[in-house]
Design an enzyme around this catalytic site. Sequence first.
Site, PDB file in Angstrom:
ATOM      1  N   PHE B 119       0.627  -1.221  -0.273  1.00  0.00           N
ATOM      2  CA  PHE B 119      -0.017   0.459  -0.208  1.00  0.00           C
ATOM      3  C   PHE B 119       0.817   0.991   0.760  1.00  0.00           C
ATOM      4  O   PHE B 119       1.440   1.097   0.870  1.00  0.00           O
ATOM      5  CB  PHE B 119      -0.787  -0.089   1.260  1.00  0.00           C
ATOM      6  CG  PHE B 119      -2.658   0.359   0.986  1.00  0.00           C
ATOM      7  CD1 PHE B 119      -3.674  -0.199   0.785  1.00  0.00           C
ATOM      8  CD2 PHE B 119      -2.957   1.658   1.145  1.00  0.00           C
ATOM      9  CE1 PHE B 119      -4.613   0.197  -0.026  1.00  0.00           C
ATOM     10  CE2 PHE B 119      -3.895   1.947   0.385  1.00  0.00           C
ATOM     11  CZ  PHE B 119      -4.904   1.841   0.322  1.00  0.00           C
ATOM     12  N   LEU B 252     -15.387   9.448  -5.089  1.00  0.00           N
ATOM     13  CA  LEU B 252     -14.241   8.885  -5.848  1.00  0.00           C
ATOM     14  C   LEU B 252     -14.293   8.699  -7.188  1.00  0.00           C
ATOM     15  O   LEU B 252     -14.356   7.775  -7.429  1.00  0.00           O
ATOM     16  CB  LEU B 252     -13.563   8.456  -4.731  1.00  0.00           C
ATOM     17  CG  LEU B 252     -12.337   8.840  -3.875  1.00  0.00           C
ATOM     18  CD1 LEU B 252     -11.974   7.734  -2.865  1.00  0.00           C
ATOM     19  CD2 LEU B 252     -11.795  10.346  -4.358  1.00  0.00           C
ATOM     20  N   ARG B 286      -0.408  13.166  -6.292  1.00  0.00           N
ATOM     21  CA  ARG B 286      -1.653  13.597  -6.463  1.00  0.00           C
ATOM     22  C   ARG B 286      -1.279  14.883  -6.037  1.00  0.00           C
ATOM     23  O   ARG B 286      -2.356  15.639  -6.479  1.00  0.00           O
ATOM     24  CB  ARG B 286      -1.689  13.141  -4.941  1.00  0.00           C
ATOM     25  CG  ARG B 286      -2.669  11.495  -5.113  1.00  0.00           C
ATOM     26  CD  ARG B 286      -3.616  11.060  -3.484  1.00  0.00           C
ATOM     27  NE  ARG B 286      -3.783   9.917  -3.938  1.00  0.00           N
ATOM     28  CZ  ARG B 286      -4.833   8.846  -2.956  1.00  0.00           C
ATOM     29  NH1 ARG B 286      -4.614   9.708  -1.869  1.00  0.00           N
ATOM     30  NH2 ARG B 286      -5.017   7.815  -3.531  1.00  0.00           N
TER      31      ARG B 286
END
Lengths: 84, 595
Positions: B119, B252, B286
């Site tokens: 992750f 999202l 991001r």
Amino acid sequence: MTTEDDRRVRIDRLKWHCRRSLLELDLVFQRFWARYGEVLGTDDETVLTRLLELEDHDLWAVVSGKQAIADPDLMRLVERLRAT
Amino acid sequence: MSYTVRKFDAVVVGAGGAGLRAAIQLSEAGLKTAVLTKVFPTRSHTVAAQGGVAASLGNSEEDNWHWHMYDTVKGSDWLGDQDAIEFMCRKAGEAVVELEHYGMPFDRVDNGKIYQRPFGGHMSNFGEKPVRRSCAAADRTGHAMLHALYQRNVKVNTEFFVEWQALDLVRDAEGDVLGVTAMDMETGEVVVFHAKATIFATGGAGRVYYSSTNAFINTGDGLGMAARAGIPLEDMEFWQFHPTGVAGAGVLITEGVRGEGGILRNADGERFMERYAPNAKDLASRDVVSRSMLTEINEGRGAGPYKDYVYLDLTHLDPQVILKRLPSIHEIGIQFAGVDCLKEYLPVVPTCHYQMGGIPTNRFGQVVVPQGEDKAVPVPGFYAAGECACASVHGANRLGTNSLLDLLVFGKSAGEMAVDYIKTNVKAHKPLNLESVEKTMARLHRLDNQKDGSNVHETRMLMQRTMQKHAGVFRFSYLLKEGAAKILEVADAVAQTGIQDKSKVFNTARIEALELDNLIEVAKATMISAEARKESRGAHVRDDAHDTPETPDGRDDANWLKHTLWHRDGNRLEYKPVQMKPLSVDTIALKKRTY
């Protein structure tokens, strides 16, 4: 309480039960109530109550069209939710 | 308006992961425990967590808590308290195994051990390469976790009060917490839950923003109650955003869409990322993508009637590829934007996802407040855990899968400390402070009797738009300054909300007005804390914090390596040091955060 008061309480309770853990479902139900809140019949209330017993991920899978649901009454309601 | 009093050893507010985990500790200790929750426990927002729980079990490859701790400190941009982070990372394995024993159906590998997946931000050997650390149950980890925890609570006789809205914290003259006031939605009845210990686990307040991935229930109730009771809120300027949520809805859109070739465009149709990131373009990180989108919007090149979003264009891609690889995006576009993404652009905007700040606690889940020179004095009888709390393990930026770990570790910790407090310090309930209860009754009376009150829906919308514009993912100093003044005007309107429906039974209009009372405290705390912090760190990024050798990426450790504490009284700010000393290992020294 009058019959109308009874109905309002039932509808308000159902509306609250449409507050879910997933935003996607909140948004779908928000639209549904805006469109059908005033005209929802008692049969619709019964079907919606049953639909709301689904777990949220399962409910979203059904509402988003990823899964079908065998019960024709529930499926008709899901189609209204999808089309709202 | 009248109220009744019910006595419990402990009251837990909120039945998501943190509240349920805390309640197990209390009930297993034989304490009479009440859990209050707005919705049925397995409909709490923890359900939405899909990624997993971080724990360095090392089932698939070598891993250890030192590496996990390093990643978490680095992820926090060094604002996380290193004692709490060490505590959490060392406890992670135990927390996962406990959950497994409660019946959590974790995914497995062939040898029967828990499967672990990689992750973002979780690395081996102090940042060297990605590591498999997340323990998951398919893509329903949060949901499975809630079921396991709820069933355990049923077994140990926790008493649930479902569809109850907590209203205010009850404190006595010495500041001790004696429970909460709450309203039964079914009847409108107000009850004082008089308790020896009170634990808040009310989740985040993501609905404070116009565009949010959070469910409607995430209205920061615990934060509002704490603030009104004189407890400061910590580090509320730090919110995690996702670059692409559907404008006006918040749902999202995965980054995989840009990975498959999706292009961001402004109102003129220009592929603007070419100007900001000539190499990576739409696949930049991001923060770079979010900042570029916001700059386009702020410079007037946004789309729509308010010019407040940009477009995500997939129309050049093969429809079969979209339908095969990104089927949910096509459905999301139709459902939430009214757009067929095969033919039209999707409207997108950076969207609020997670709140790093909250009610200040130590690593034991005790709520702590400043008193004189000591900046972290425990409030007797008061505990908090999960997204509503700030331990602080996420600091300025949370790593994925650390949020489920946070609520397990600190939920248990808060429960353990409350058990210890009740069994060793509190022989009997302290007398109720009726003055504190009367404040709740006065708030309800004001709402019911407000003449020409402001509209709840419109006022909430004004707050959300103000937050989105003035304290969004990328912050401009002039907008923050304006926002600080504007949010106080919104607060004046919130103080005068009115409702038409005065009925008692399932009055959702009243509930929404009470939720707005909580959200506005979060909005003020965020705006004022963000305006004051003159640096960029983690998720708080300002246009006037420049990248220099002394302030890499705008992070100013000399002046701003400290936690913000916002006090509701006078919107006063004070600061407390970051705990840089871990429990048993050397400090993870400051350095520039790069990946």
